[in-house]
Design a protein around this motif. Structure first.
Motif: not given
Length: 253
Positions: A1, A27, A32, A47, A55, A91
């Motif tokens: 990210m 993302v 993830l 997500l 995040l 995402l």
């Protein structure tokens, strides 16, 4: 990210002088995937409900360690978390994240404050922190142990794995020796990992627009063995994680 926006500054004050901090976040699929693996989520375009919390974690720490925040970061206890989303985030969309502090209020054991993370106008997480200064805990909840629907064996490395995925590398979660320095017999699981693991257990059974509210109770020592329970009624789900006592109790609406 990738954090792409400058963070706003803080102003010192007597109460809640900390100014909101904001950033745009992209993302990372690798990040993830690591988060999903440690929490038990499947990999999808949408997500996980709890993922925006991590995040926003760098911004949360920036806010809470700044001069305008009313308490020093060491010693704060995360006692509750409520997440509300009006639709799932995906995402492939850049996420506009803002973190602020609000609602400084008394508690029988000290003072509470909410740290609010808002994402793209459709997701909000409210983490309640307690600064203990003494006093009693007040009337107990009189919680009754629910009938477990699953047994979870929580491995010793879950604190290190979740710490790497979330950025929350508090030493109480990472190793027995560092946890003992803070008064714990061994490392404890992150509260937000426990919440995420519960949400993952309900994956596919929650509506897209939902609120998931939890209270963190006794620390979950790792490695450990706990029971997860979940029951559904017309209002949503009631769920809990218990060991020798309650570690987390929650509900959805």
């Amino acid at each position: 990210m990738l954090l792409r926006a400058a963070l706003t500054s803080f102003r010192r004050g007597e109460t809640l002088a900390a100014q909101p901090v904001s950033a745009t976040v992209d993302v990372s699929l690798k990040h993830l995937a690591a988060y999903n693996a440690v929490c038990g989520f499947g990999l999808r375009d949408a997500l996980p409900l709890t993922y925006p919390h991590v995040l926003g974690f760098p911004l949360q720490m920036r806010l809470m360690s700044g001069a305008g925040f009313p308490f020093p970061l060491p010693g704060l206890v995360h006692v509750a978390n409520r997440i509300t989303q009006s639709r799932p985030l995906t995402l492939d969309e850049p996420l506009e994240i803002t973190v602020s502090a609000r609602d400084l209020r008394p508690h029988p054991q000290g003072t509470q404050v909410d740290v609010v993370t808002s994402v793209s106008g459709v997701w909000q997480g409210v983490s309640t922190y307690l600064r203990r200064t003494g006093g009693s805990s007040g009337q107990s909840d009189e919680l009754r142990r629910p009938v477990g629907s699953a047994v979870w064996r929580v491995p010793a490395d879950v604190g290190r794995r979740y710490g790497a995925a979330s950025g929350d590398r508090n030493p109480i979660h990472l190793h027995p020796l560092s946890a003992k320095l803070f008064g714990f017999p061994r490392a404890i699981a992150h509260g937000m990992w426990t919440k995420a693991r519960c949400v993952a257990a309900l994956e596919g059974r929650l509506p897209e627009a939902v609120t998931v509210d939890v209270r963190f109770k006794k620390p979950l020592l790792i490695p450990g063995r706990v029971e997860f329970s979940a029951t559904e009624d017309a209002d949503g789900w009631e769920f809990a994680v218990w060991g020798k006592g309650p570690h987390l109790v929650g509900s959805t609406t």
